[in-house]
Design a protein around this motif. Structure first.
Motif, PDB file in Angstrom:
ATOM      1  N   GLY A 103      25.270  34.277  41.021  1.00  0.00           N
ATOM      2  CA  GLY A 103      25.468  35.046  39.798  1.00  0.00           C
ATOM      3  C   GLY A 103      26.900  35.442  39.505  1.00  0.00           C
ATOM      4  N   ILE A 104      27.861  34.953  40.303  1.00  0.00           N
ATOM      5  CA  ILE A 104      29.270  35.263  40.090  1.00  0.00           C
ATOM      6  C   ILE A 104      30.021  33.983  39.744  1.00  0.00           C
ATOM      7  CG2 ILE A 104      31.404  36.199  41.084  1.00  0.00           C
ATOM      8  CD1 ILE A 104      29.216  38.307  40.788  1.00  0.00           C
ATOM      9  N   LEU A 105      30.653  33.991  38.576  1.00  0.00           N
ATOM     10  CA  LEU A 105      31.515  32.891  38.153  1.00  0.00           C
ATOM     11  C   LEU A 105      32.923  33.198  38.651  1.00  0.00           C
ATOM     12  CD1 LEU A 105      31.683  30.314  36.268  1.00  0.00           C
ATOM     13  CD2 LEU A 105      32.615  31.887  34.569  1.00  0.00           C
ATOM     14  N   HIS A 106      33.545  32.247  39.331  1.00  0.00           N
ATOM     15  CA  HIS A 106      34.889  32.430  39.887  1.00  0.00           C
ATOM     16  C   HIS A 106      35.808  31.382  39.261  1.00  0.00           C
ATOM     17  CE1 HIS A 106      37.676  32.269  43.651  1.00  0.00           C
ATOM     18  NE2 HIS A 106      38.179  33.048  42.718  1.00  0.00           N
ATOM     19  N   VAL A 107      36.831  31.849  38.545  1.00  0.00           N
ATOM     20  CA  VAL A 107      37.787  30.962  37.882  1.00  0.00           C
ATOM     21  C   VAL A 107      39.155  31.191  38.517  1.00  0.00           C
ATOM     22  CG1 VAL A 107      38.805  30.265  35.683  1.00  0.00           C
ATOM     23  CG2 VAL A 107      36.475  31.189  35.732  1.00  0.00           C
ATOM     24  N   VAL A 108      39.769  30.111  39.017  1.00  0.00           N
ATOM     25  CA  VAL A 108      41.104  30.184  39.605  1.00  0.00           C
ATOM     26  C   VAL A 108      42.060  29.451  38.664  1.00  0.00           C
ATOM     27  CG1 VAL A 108      42.558  29.600  41.586  1.00  0.00           C
ATOM     28  CG2 VAL A 108      40.160  30.233  41.938  1.00  0.00           C
ATOM     29  N   LEU A 109      43.098  30.174  38.235  1.00  0.00           N
ATOM     30  CA  LEU A 109      44.065  29.658  37.257  1.00  0.00           C
ATOM     31  C   LEU A 109      45.458  29.640  37.888  1.00  0.00           C
ATOM     32  CD1 LEU A 109      42.609  32.060  34.637  1.00  0.00           C
ATOM     33  CD2 LEU A 109      42.462  29.588  34.403  1.00  0.00           C
ATOM     34  N   PRO A 110      45.866  28.493  38.448  1.00  0.00           N
ATOM     35  CA  PRO A 110      47.191  28.424  39.067  1.00  0.00           C
ATOM     36  C   PRO A 110      48.289  28.601  38.020  1.00  0.00           C
ATOM     37  CG  PRO A 110      45.844  26.519  39.664  1.00  0.00           C
ATOM     38  CD  PRO A 110      45.135  27.243  38.565  1.00  0.00           C
ATOM     39  N   LYS A 111      49.300  29.364  38.385  1.00  0.00           N
ATOM     40  CA  LYS A 111      50.431  29.576  37.478  1.00  0.00           C
ATOM     41  C   LYS A 111      51.356  28.358  37.505  1.00  0.00           C
ATOM     42  CE  LYS A 111      50.701  34.587  38.166  1.00  0.00           C
ATOM     43  NZ  LYS A 111      51.579  35.677  38.655  1.00  0.00           N
ATOM     44  N   VAL A 112      51.998  28.103  36.380  1.00  0.00           N
ATOM     45  CA  VAL A 112      53.026  27.072  36.318  1.00  0.00           C
ATOM     46  C   VAL A 112      54.220  27.605  37.095  1.00  0.00           C
ATOM     47  CG1 VAL A 112      54.629  25.852  34.789  1.00  0.00           C
ATOM     48  CG2 VAL A 112      52.259  26.195  34.089  1.00  0.00           C
ATOM     49  N   HIS A 113      54.775  26.781  37.955  1.00  0.00           N
ATOM     50  CA  HIS A 113      55.968  27.191  38.689  1.00  0.00           C
ATOM     51  C   HIS A 113      57.130  27.297  37.707  1.00  0.00           C
ATOM     52  CE1 HIS A 113      53.876  26.690  42.440  1.00  0.00           C
ATOM     53  NE2 HIS A 113      53.537  25.467  42.099  1.00  0.00           N
TER      54      HIS A 113
END
Length: 124
Positions: A103-113
């Protein structure tokens, strides 16, 4: 940079009344992460999309159940489309990862270097 639809979210505990589902957002040196509570949904009910240059949208849909010959005594579960949007720029869109468990959506958004957006010009 990261911004919710309600900057600085002053509502605290009232968020569950205002927003269709709860989201925690964190920032580290190299990424943003979102954790969205979506109990009762399957991953097929959920869409995560990056729209335009910086808008991340999480959308979940719950269909109206078949209710022939049924009279509800109490009906508290909502149906329809539930959506949250966040303004997040400076993301490596090709490396975004999304998972859904318990029931938990996990979104990982890497930053642009910083160097990825940097252009050094030769001087003649």
């Amino acid at each position: 940079d990261f911004a919710m639809e309600q900057a600085h979210n002053p509502v605290g505990r009232a968020a569950s009344v205002i927003f269709p589902f709860r989201v925690d957002a964190i920032e580290t040196a190299d990424r943003y992460e979102l954790f969205a509570e979506l109990p009762g949904f399957t991953k097929n009910d959920i869409t995560v999309a990056y729209e335009g240059e910086s808008r991340l949208t999480i959308r979940a849909e719950r269909q109206e159940p078949e209710t022939e010959d049924v009279r509800f005594i109490c009906r508290e579960r909502r149906t329809g489309t539930f959506e949250r949007s966040f303004e997040i720029d400076g993301i490596e869109k090709s490396n975004v990862s999304v998972s859904f468990e318990n029931g938990i959506l996990h979104v990982v958004l890497p930053k642009v270097h910083d160097d990825a957006n940097k252009t050094v010009f030769d001087i003649d």
